[in-house]
Scaffold this active site. Structure first.
Site, short mmCIF file in Angstrom:
data_model
loop_
_atom_site.label_atom_id
_atom_site.label_comp_id
_atom_site.label_asym_id
_atom_site.label_seq_id
_atom_site.Cartn_x
_atom_site.Cartn_y
_atom_site.Cartn_z
N GLY A 148 0.84 -1.19 0.00
CA GLY A 148 0.00 0.00 0.00
C GLY A 148 0.87 1.24 0.00
N GLY A 149 0.30 2.32 0.52
CA GLY A 149 1.03 3.59 0.55
C GLY A 149 2.33 3.51 1.34
N GLY B 240 25.49 11.61 -29.53
CA GLY B 240 24.99 12.25 -28.31
C GLY B 240 25.51 11.56 -27.07
N ALA B 241 25.68 10.25 -27.17
CA ALA B 241 26.13 9.50 -26.00
C ALA B 241 27.53 9.95 -25.57
CB ALA B 241 26.12 8.01 -26.29
C1 HXC Z 1 -3.35 -4.26 12.49
C2 HXC Z 1 -2.31 -6.14 11.72
C3 HXC Z 1 -2.16 -5.54 10.47
C4 HXC Z 1 -2.63 -4.22 10.27
C5 HXC Z 1 -1.31 -7.51 10.39
N1 HXC Z 1 -1.79 -7.36 11.62
N2 HXC Z 1 -1.52 -6.42 9.66
N3 HXC Z 1 -2.90 -5.50 12.72
N4 HXC Z 1 -3.23 -3.62 11.32
N5 HXC Z 1 -2.49 -3.60 9.13
C6 HXC Z 1 -1.71 -8.32 12.71
C7 HXC Z 1 -2.61 -9.52 12.52
O1 HXC Z 1 -3.89 -9.25 13.03
C8 HXC Z 1 -1.88 -10.57 13.33
O2 HXC Z 1 -2.17 -10.35 14.71
C9 HXC Z 1 -0.43 -10.23 13.15
O3 HXC Z 1 -0.42 -8.85 12.72
C10 HXC Z 1 0.24 -11.04 12.09
O4 HXC Z 1 -0.58 -11.03 10.93
P1 HXC Z 1 -0.90 -12.38 10.14
O5 HXC Z 1 -1.98 -12.03 9.19
O6 HXC Z 1 -1.15 -13.49 11.10
O7 HXC Z 1 0.48 -12.63 9.41
P2 HXC Z 1 0.73 -13.21 7.96
O8 HXC Z 1 -0.12 -14.41 7.72
O9 HXC Z 1 2.21 -13.36 7.85
O10 HXC Z 1 0.23 -12.08 6.94
C11 HXC Z 1 0.86 -10.83 6.93
C12 HXC Z 1 0.04 -9.83 6.10
C13 HXC Z 1 -1.41 -9.81 6.60
C14 HXC Z 1 0.08 -10.28 4.64
C15 HXC Z 1 0.74 -8.49 6.20
O11 HXC Z 1 -1.40 -9.64 8.01
C16 HXC Z 1 -2.22 -8.69 6.02
O12 HXC Z 1 -2.69 -8.82 4.88
N6 HXC Z 1 -2.41 -7.63 6.79
C17 HXC Z 1 -3.20 -6.51 6.38
C18 HXC Z 1 -2.45 -5.72 5.36
C19 HXC Z 1 -3.19 -4.46 4.99
O13 HXC Z 1 -4.23 -4.54 4.29
N7 HXC Z 1 -2.72 -3.33 5.53
C20 HXC Z 1 -3.27 -2.07 5.25
C21 HXC Z 1 -2.67 -1.67 3.94
S1 HXC Z 1 -3.07 -0.03 3.50
P3 HXC Z 1 -2.07 -11.51 15.78
O14 HXC Z 1 -2.59 -10.88 17.03
O15 HXC Z 1 -2.90 -12.62 15.28
O16 HXC Z 1 -0.65 -11.87 15.88
C22 HXC Z 1 -1.81 0.82 4.07
C23 HXC Z 1 -1.95 2.24 3.73
C24 HXC Z 1 -0.75 3.01 4.08
O17 HXC Z 1 -0.94 0.36 4.67
C25 HXC Z 1 -1.02 4.39 3.54
C26 HXC Z 1 0.06 5.32 3.75
C27 HXC Z 1 -0.28 6.66 3.20
#
Ligand code: HXC
Length: 510
Positions: free
Chosen positions: A169-170, A404-405
């Site tokens: 993501g971002g 040019g290079a």
């Molecule tokens: C809160 C999160 C989290 C998140 C993971 N966790 N991502 N908690 N916010 N964004 C937590 C899970 O609940 C879990 O908690 C632990 O972290 C590990 O995650 P798992 O899913 O068990 O790990 P894994 O299977 O290795 O998968 C990793 C992952 C997946 C692919 C990153 O967790 C995932 O898809 N997370 C969400 C990603 C996402 O959509 N993020 C937002 C993106 S938008 P427990 O307690 O069970 O250990 C963004 C915008 C930024 O980031 C913008 C900036 C301008």
């Protein structure tokens, strides 16, 4: 008193435990080190000073008030690499997936501010599920604050990103604005939208690794500057890179002890360029043979391999090297090579690192693919970058340099300081055959005549002396003495002071 000391120790132990034994084991099972283990390997032993170990988030939605781990998913602080200061943040995937909350972001911002104030680089270790979903816009704001600091720090202190897990993501835009991004093979990925969204929107089926793994970003997108086999290797290599860099834009890169005679003669270079002008040779051989102890830290080695970039040392001092690679696409300039080298030249100039350019270039790559892709603008990036660079610039022509290079590759006309040529060099508008086909079109049906014309053109222009007579080449040098000549040139330029006219900033063709 004893109680309070024990409480401190207890709190420290809890903070150091991160997300707990089970999650640490899961992290290890993926072949990944924890945030703290990474810092330990990155920094000199015992040098890490941690900040904000007890910071906890302030979120009260979704029952979050019941789960407030100390440190909030990121370990921050400063330490040293071979005795020189560096600020570090390392996201802890074992704590809420290393997700970025308001306070997590604030911890990163705090060390970035301190790095700027104290003139020390920032190394960010990224391993995060992105924005903390429970915090919503507060998390986005935290990212925004980090982004703004990345921008302000750019060109002031070196910023290095290590991607050692998810970065999606971002979130990718913070590393994207740093000077170097390194990834770990098979355990890290970066993308703006993940495989599921890609499938929904474009119907493409792609794995996370294919979409944004280390191979993709080092070979296809050029987002990453290098990839390593595992965390340990990555951290060791970052230490190596760090040693080449200055702490900030007002200091010179460190001078390291060297055990290699700057006047070392390298006789094998006299036969590096083959007699047959169409036969390639490995430009990396020249780079490593003239470098102190043969040490070359190459950047983006798997992308646009027709140009080589990286750092060496001469007399212990860091030098940025840009070199055409005759082994790939005959060393021509194209869109990818121009972008790759331009960014590197600008990095070197921003941080007062002198630039050494080795030239063997047949010209820009022709074709609709290049023209439609904007080779005009992209090629201009490299031209612009060389022309605006005020650091010491030394250029060595090894073989051909056409059209040019020729001008683009750190020629005299772009204010290069020392322009050397090997006797095998030739500076011309184009190769003899191409030139004759244009000049003597009417004789094209008469091969003997054309052959004689080609020979005549070669005799006149296929050498460095025409350019040397005009002063565009300062000296024709023996290949075997290249190390000595180049080292002396940079030594002579240590006091160089040059500036561009005052402006708010330039408008490089982006
Ligand atoms: C809160 C999160 C989290 C998140 C993971 N966790 N991502 N908690 N916010 N964004 C937590 C899970 O609940 C879990 O908690 C632990 O972290 C590990 O995650 P798992 O899913 O068990 O790990 P894994 O299977 O290795 O998968 C990793 C992952 C997946 C692919 C990153 O967790 C995932 O898809 N997370 C969400 C990603 C996402 O959509 N993020 C937002 C993106 S938008 P427990 O307690 O069970 O250990 C963004 C915008 C930024 O980031 C913008 C900036 C301008």
């Amino acid at each position: 008193m004893k109680d309070i000391l024990e409480e401190l120790e207890g709190r420290r132990t809890a903070a150091r435990a991160g997300g707990g034994e089970r999650r640490v084991q899961a992290q290890h099972a993926k072949g990944k080190l924890t945030a703290r283990e990474r810092i330990e390997l990155l920094l000199d032993e015992g040098s890490f000073e941690e900040f904000d170990m007890f910071v906890a988030h302030r979120c009260t939605d979704f029952g979050m008030e019941k789960d407030r781990p100390a440190g909030d998913g990121v370990v921050t602080g400063w330490g040293t690499i071979n005795g020189r200061q560096v600020y570090v943040f390392s996201q802890d995937f074992t704590v809420m997936g290393g997700s970025v909350s308001e306070t997590h972001g604030a911890k990163i911002c705090k060390i970035m501010d301190m790095a700027m104030q104290n003139g020390a680089p920032v190394i960010g270790i990224n391993d995060s599920g992105g924005a903390r979903i429970q915090e919503g816009v507060a998390s986005l704001a935290a990212y925004g604050e980090v982004f703004q600091r990345n921008i302000e720090a750019s060109g002031v202190v070196p910023q290095i990103s290590l991607i050692m897990g998810p970065c999606a993501g971002g979130a990718v835009y913070s590393p994207a604005m740093t000077d170097f991004i390194f990834m770990v093979k098979d355990s890290s990925y970066m993308f703006v939208t993940g495989p599921d969204v890609v499938k929904t929107v474009t119907n493409e089926v792609v794995t996370a690794e294919e979409l944004g793994g280390a191979s993709t970003h080092t070979r296809k997108s050029s987002v990453a500057d290098g990839a390593f086999e595992n965390d340990v290797e990555a951290l060791a290599e970052i230490r190596r890179l760090f040693d080449f860099l200055p702490l900030n834009n007002r200091q010179k890169a460190p001078v390291r002890p060297f055990f290699d005679d700057p006047a070392r003669i390298e006789s094998s270079l006299d036969t590096l360029v083959p007699d047959n002008p169409n036969q390639p040779y490995d430009m990396k051989e020249l780079i490593t043979k003239i470098a102190d102890e043969g040490d070359f830290f190459e950047v983006q080695k798997d992308y646009a391999a027709n140009i080589i970039i990286g750092f060496i040392r001469l007399e212990g001092q860091t030098v940025g090297v840009v070199a055409n690679q005759p082994m790939v696409l005959a060393g021509c300039l194209d869109i990818d090579a121009s972008r790759k080298a331009a960014r590197f030249v600008r990095f070197c100039d921003a941080f007062e690192i002198p630039i050494l350019t080795f030239v063997d270039v047949p010209g820009f790559l022709p074709g609709t693919g290049q023209e439609y892709g904007g080779v005009i603008k992209h090629g201009a990036k490299l031209l612009f970058a060389y022309g605006e660079a005020t650091v010491p610039k030394v250029t060595v022509l090894t073989r051909k340099t056409y059209g040019g290079a020729y001008v683009v590759m750190a020629s005299k006309h772009l204010k290069a300081d020392f322009n050397y040529a090997w006797p095998t060099a030739e500076v011309a508008v184009m190769g003899a055959k191409g030139a004759v086909e244009i000049l003597y079109r009417s004789e094209l049906g008469e091969p003997e005549k054309i052959a004689a014309r080609v020979k005549d053109y070669e005799d006149r222009f296929a050498n460095p002396f025409v350019a040397a007579e005009k002063g565009f080449i300062d000296e024709v040098i023996m290949p075997h003495s290249t190390r000595r000549r180049v080292a002396r040139a940079f030594a002579a330029l240590r006091g160089k002071k040059a500036a561009m006219p005052w402006k708010k900033h330039d408008n490089i063709p982006l």
